[in-house]
Design an enzyme around this catalytic site. Structure first.
Site, PDB file in Angstrom:
ATOM      1  N   LYS A  76       3.500  -4.976   4.858  1.00 35.84           N
ATOM      2  CA  LYS A  76       4.481  -5.220   3.794  1.00 35.84           C
ATOM      3  C   LYS A  76       5.691  -4.342   4.076  1.00 35.84           C
ATOM      4  CE  LYS A  76       4.822  -5.202  -1.312  1.00 35.84           C
ATOM      5  NZ  LYS A  76       4.104  -4.925  -2.585  1.00 35.84           N
ATOM      6  N   SER A 151       4.044  -8.615  -6.034  1.00 32.30           N
ATOM      7  CA  SER A 151       5.163  -8.473  -5.129  1.00 32.30           C
ATOM      8  C   SER A 151       4.798  -8.630  -3.645  1.00 32.30           C
ATOM      9  CB  SER A 151       5.794  -7.096  -5.333  1.00 32.30           C
ATOM     10  OG  SER A 151       4.882  -6.074  -4.961  1.00 32.30           O
ATOM     11  N   SER A 175       0.184  -6.444  -7.770  1.00 33.79           N
ATOM     12  CA  SER A 175       0.992  -6.939  -6.660  1.00 33.79           C
ATOM     13  C   SER A 175       0.236  -7.291  -5.388  1.00 33.79           C
ATOM     14  CB  SER A 175       2.086  -5.919  -6.312  1.00 33.79           C
ATOM     15  OG  SER A 175       3.168  -6.041  -7.198  1.00 33.79           O
TER      16      SER A 175
END
Lengths: 486, 476, 95
Positions: A76, A151, A175
């Site tokens: 990420k 997210s 997330s």
């Protein structure tokens, strides 16, 4: 081969059925072909990935048998990667080339993994749909008109679409788990403190936790074996004995006590999600588990408390983006004040600014007690709910999200978006480990099941998830877009 | 109207750790800009703090030394404000749960009395960087070497009533931190900085007036001047029918005035909250006891011991313990020379005078303690007179040779040979018959004349005691 | 709790965010909606509840006082929008 789990790839690499270079090239080809459709990657590291793959193959030839050696993964874009742009999904860090590696990144490198690139995300991890990214929304591989969740939407979409074998994520309010549910994969959030936060760009420091997005709980255990553990650079990293998370995956669930919180099966939950979860619970009963209803009486307040604590911490964490030492600075500031205000207003997107405003307000003179302190007290109540529940049951199971993935642009109201995380947020407030695993589908979209365990009971949690995945094949189902499943 | 001044001081002391409060960067003074600022100090994304144990131990050391409450559990908070020399946009400090709680300092006032000044608290926090405003046209240059250096902020109660008391308090604080070796206390380099909260009120009232917080005071002398200026200013404001505004004022040493810092936030709202990147600091009795056990003898105890063991006056003992170095120096001189009072005299008068004249610290003194001890021994054993010893002392400043060598080279040895002195005495008596007659007629004052003549003839080297005795005998 | 525009502007200043006149109403409304959500907390009596600042029931670890960092100024300053002679430069700070 690219559709295999990490556990399977590990065996194939060890057996010499495939080399890391071949595997890496296969993922890179797929990224080249489909990333434009998904927008899952912000940065792709073709050259360095192939170098790492070569190094992994060489290491293997020299006798290295590390389980994750040569496995291609994606990080990420919230994790700092030395020499590689680290944007956190924000214009503010669009050109920020980190001078250092996050501990998580360092550990995966040391384990011999191959980093394919950096995945898209909601800006500063603030969002539940991946629509707040400065780099554009990510699309859900199951239906390109839908969101992948957020997210960690880029990581979830990339794993679901076989653009990588596994990916890292972070979870502040859901997330990792919510995008895993929306994308039909396994998303694991360890206990707060289990994985180092060093080099993981902060959103809300007392809630943020790194975890994994993978194709199975077995893979999540393999990733945890690399990621978890004490880091002297993070004061909040916990000093506990090293655990082999793979060792207990096959423990029997006979006598397992499962609690289902009545608050998670109430108004707002879609019928197809409820039905899928109740069906999944029957599988557990077949394995010898006992299911009973429990109560988490303060769960409904967790979203309210979270939207004080997280923005308050974020408002301070994001003050460092001031255009002085790195990152974006506005053009031709007329004075210092102008530099601060335009840099931050131009560098941050609307959702980030909104949360900074809410957090600043909640901490400001005269409101601290009514908001911040009150939220901390609610946080205690939310934690106590779980403490009480775990006196009666071993794990708590419910839906990860009230419904399946929604259409892009469907949730324009921030408050409606915040309520997306109604089942996941309490876990972050309490610091507990939790996992989302695929447990059904509706209208061609995956449904996620949420399992929560007590503090530092990761091994138990992965065992419970893995046993379900031995009985069912929801985690093996694939989207039919992007050349898959055809 | 008669006014009473009310002063509270906030003193920031830089703790003399090797590395910063939360990072492994060096803390050396005077390094090239930004060469001691690592990724945490620069607030790069993803970086985190880890507390320096030495800084914590020094804070506790201070608390224990002043008999303050030590918090077994203390908490760091974030203090939020934007400033270019504050990289994170917040300062990590301690608000509600400081490491050191209530304590006190006893200070000696000029009139010889003592006064107890309350200390409200002392807490750990990180220092900010420095901004340079002159070097770059239209721009300020930011140096973050100092950012993250550990500070102990020591807050006094509003117990101080004059600028002189404020200075006495600061000097005592300075002595203690130096004794404890937790800071070099160098005000010119900013390792000890003082903000003064000053207000005035009519004598006899108990309510506090509006106070001004004076910043940027960087020497003991300026503390006194800045406070006195501010007292005058506030009296002027009130006597002209105005009101003192509660505000922050900057002391300008060049102009000797304080002026309002209008550009500082109209109303600061620091939005303190617990620093989530750090956990509560929990210490146990064993930790505190181990620090207590290693405390050095502090100024008050040392002063009492000097009076008791060495028979010194309160005043001399007080001067000698004002710094640990001075006290250590004195003890060497006293022990090696064996004459504790004479040693005290020489250290407080001759040596102190030398240091003051040259603006030296005691460690800069060209006359080391063992040399001064030898000199005093030579007075003791009658090798030289006290008067000529001063000549030797002057020579010792420039000449690093041994004391005895200097005495010998200059031929300053005292004449103690009875025969030689008798010869001198006989000559003086023979040459001054008129005075002899006066003396014998009962004018005893003339005795001094004979001593002077005989000393002069010996070039100051005759042993005064022997000379006196012989003269008395011969003049009978 | 409802919020008026002047409060929003005050908060924006504290956070060093610029909100244009055109945006201020929209921002005020959005934040007001969020505060309505947050205010649900007020429905519970928490007088006897101890605040929980952190999920970890642990204490701060301490670092040994040694210098571990070397001078990386040139590398780190290459990230800066504006630097000169080793300093980070910003528009002049007014005293």
């Amino acid at each position: 081969m690219i559709d295999k789990t990490v556990a399977e790839l590990s065996v194939a690499l060890a057996a010499g059925d495939i080399s890391s270079v071949e595997l890496t090239q296969a993922y890179l080809d797929r990224i080249a072909r489909y990333n434009d459709d998904l927008n899952a990657f912000i940065t792709v590291c073709e050259e360095s990935a192939l170098d790492q793959a070569k190094a992994a193959d060489l290491a293997r030839a020299n006798g290295d048998t590390s389980p994750l050696l040569g496995i291609p993964l994606a990080h990420k874009d919230i994790f700092c990667t030395k020499g590689i742009t680290t944007t956190c999904g924000s214009r503010m860090l669009q050109n920020f080339v980190s001078p250092y590696d996050a501990t998580v990144v360092e550990r995966f490198s040391a384990a011999g993994t191959v980093m394919l690139g950096k995945t898209n995300m909601d800006e500063f991890a603030m969002g539940s749909s991946n629509e707040t990214s400065f780099f554009g929304p990510v699309r859900n591989p199951w239906d390109l008109s839908r969101v992948p969740g957020g997210s960690s939407g880029g990581s979830a979409a990339a794993v679901a679409a076989d653009l990588c074998a596994m990916a890292t994520g972070t979870d502040t309010g859901g997330s990792i788990r919510q995008p895993a549910a929306f994308c039909g994969i396994t998303g694991f959030k360890p206990s707060y403190g289990r994985v180092s936060r060093w080099g993981m760009i902060a959103f809300a420091s007392s809630l943020d936790q790194a975890g994994s997005l993978s194709k199975s709980a077995e893979d999540a255990a393999l990733m945890m074996n690399v990621m978890a553990g004490l880091d002297s650079k993070d004061s909040t990293s916990v000093d506990t004995e090293a655990v082999d998370y793979s060792a207990t995956l096959n423990d029997s669930l006979e006598g397992l006590r499962i609690g289902i919180p009545k608050q998670h099966f109430a108004e707002g939950l879609s019928a197809e999600v409820e039905s899928a979860i109740r069906t999944a619970l029957l599988e557990y009963e077949k394995l010898g588990a006992k299911v009973k209803e429990i109560s988490l009486p303060n769960n409904h307040l967790s979203v309210s408390a979270y939207y004080v604590v997280a923005p308050a911490e974020a408002s301070a964490n994001l003050s460092r983006y001031d255009g002085v030492r790195y990152g974006y600075r506005c053009e031709n500031p007329v004075d210092l004040e102008d530099m601060y205000k335009r840099t931050r207003s131009e560098g941050f997107g609307d959702e980030v600014k909104r949360r900074i405003m809410v957090g600043t307000y909640a901490l400001s003179a005269g409101f601290y007690d009514a908001y911040y302190r009150k939220a901390q007290k609610i946080r205690r109540l939310v934690k106590n709910d779980f403490t009480n529940a775990f006196k009666e049951v071993d794990v708590v199971i419910g839906p990860t999200s009230p419904h399946t993935a929604f259409e892009l642009g469907a949730n324009s109201d921030p408050v409606a978006m915040y309520l997306e995380d109604i089942y996941t947020i309490a876990v972050n407030l309490a610091g507990l480990p939790a996992i989302s695993i695929p447990a059904g589908s509706a209208n061609g979209l995956p449904i996620g099941m949420h399992i929560v365990a007590g503090d530092f009971e990761e091994a138990k949690l992965l065992n419970v998830a893995h046993q379900f995945q031995r009985q069912t094949d929801w985690h093996l189902s694939k989207p039919t877009t992007l050349g898959m499943g055809a | 109207m008669e006014w009473e001044t009310v002063i509270g001081l906030e003193v920031h002391v830089q703790l003399s750790t090797h590395s910063k409060l939360f990072s492994g960067s060096a803390t050396k003074f005077g390094a090239a800009p930004n060469t001691q600022a690592n990724i945490y100090d620069l607030a790069l994304p993803g970086t985190l703090p880890v507390l320096n144990k030495a800084a914590l131990a020094m804070a506790v050391r201070f608390g224990v030394a002043i008999g303050a409450e030590i918090s077994k559990r203390s908490v760091f908070d974030r203090k939020n404000y934007f400033y270019p020399d504050l990289p994170k946009g917040y300062q990590v400090s301690q608000l509600d749960y400081p490491i050191v709680g209530k304590g006190s300092l006893t200070v000696a006032l000029e009139d010889g009395t003592e006064k107890v000044i309350g200390i409200t608290r002392a807490h750990m926090e990180e220092d900010a960087g420095k901004s340079l405003h002159q070097e770059f046209p239209g721009m300020s240059g930011i140096d973050l070497n100092r950012a993250g250096t550990p500070l102990l902020e020591i807050v006094s109660e509003p117990d101080i009533r004059s600028a002189k008391e404020a200075v006495a308090y600061l000097k005592k604080l300075h002595a203690i931190i130096r004794y404890l070796d937790i800071s070099d206390g160098n005000m010119a380099q900013g390792s000890m900085r003082c903000d003064a909260n000053v207000s005035i009120r009519p004598v006899g009232t108990t309510e506090f007036g509006n106070r001004a917080e004076i910043k940027n005071i960087n020497s003991f002398r300026f503390v006194e001047k800045a406070i006195n200026y501010e007292i005058q200013r506030q009296q002027g404001v009130i006597e002209d029918g105005g009101r003192v505004v509660q505000e922050t004022r900057l002391y300008d040493a060049d102009k000797n005035e304080t002026r309002s810092m209008r550009s500082k936030e109209v109303a600061n709202d620091y939005r303190y909250f617990p620093e989530p990147d750090l956990l509560p600091i929990v210490i146990d009795d064993a930790f505190i006891d181990s620090i207590r056990a290693e405390l050095p003898e502090l100024p008050d105890a040392k002063k009492a011991r000097f009076c008791r063991e060495y028979g010194l006056s309160e005043y001399d003992a007080g001067v000698l313990v004002s710094t640990r170095e001075m006290a250590d120096y004195y003890e060497v001189v006293a022990k090696q020379s064996g004459d504790t009072k004479l040693a005290a005299n020489w250290v407080t008068v001759e040596l102190q005078g030398l240091l003051n004249k040259n603006n030296w610290e005691i460690n800069d003194s060209p006359i080391q303690a063992d040399r001064l001890a030898t000199l005093i021994s030579r007075i003791q054993d009658n090798t030289i007179s006290g008067k000529l010893a001063k000549t030797v002392f002057e020579t010792m400043i420039e000449d690093s040779a041994g004391v005895d060598a200097i005495i010998k080279e200059k031929g300053l040895q005292q004449v103690t040979d009875a025969g030689a002195i008798e010869k001198l005495v006989d000559e003086v008596i023979a040459n001054n018959q008129a005075q002899v007659a006066q003396y014998r007629a009962g004018k005893e004052k003339v005795f001094g004349f004979f001593v002077g003549q005989a000393m002069k003839a010996s070039k100051g080297k005759a042993n005064p005691a022997q000379l006196n005795q012989l003269l008395k005998e011969k003049l009978k | 709790m409802a919020l008026d525009k002047s409060e929003v502007e005050k908060v924006a200043h504290l956070a060093r965010l610029h909100i244009s006149d055109a945006e201020v109403e929209e921002v005020t409304n959005r934040i007001t909606d969020i505060l309505v959500l947050i205010d649900q907390m007020q429905s519970v009596d928490t007088d006897a509840v101890e605040p929980l600042a952190h999920p970890l029931d642990a204490v701060q670890r301490l670092r040994v006082d040694v210098v571990t960092e070397t001078n990386l100024r040139d590398e780190l300053q290459s990230l800066a929008p504006h630097s000169q002679d080793g300093f980070y430069l910003v528009p002049k700070v007014l005293e």
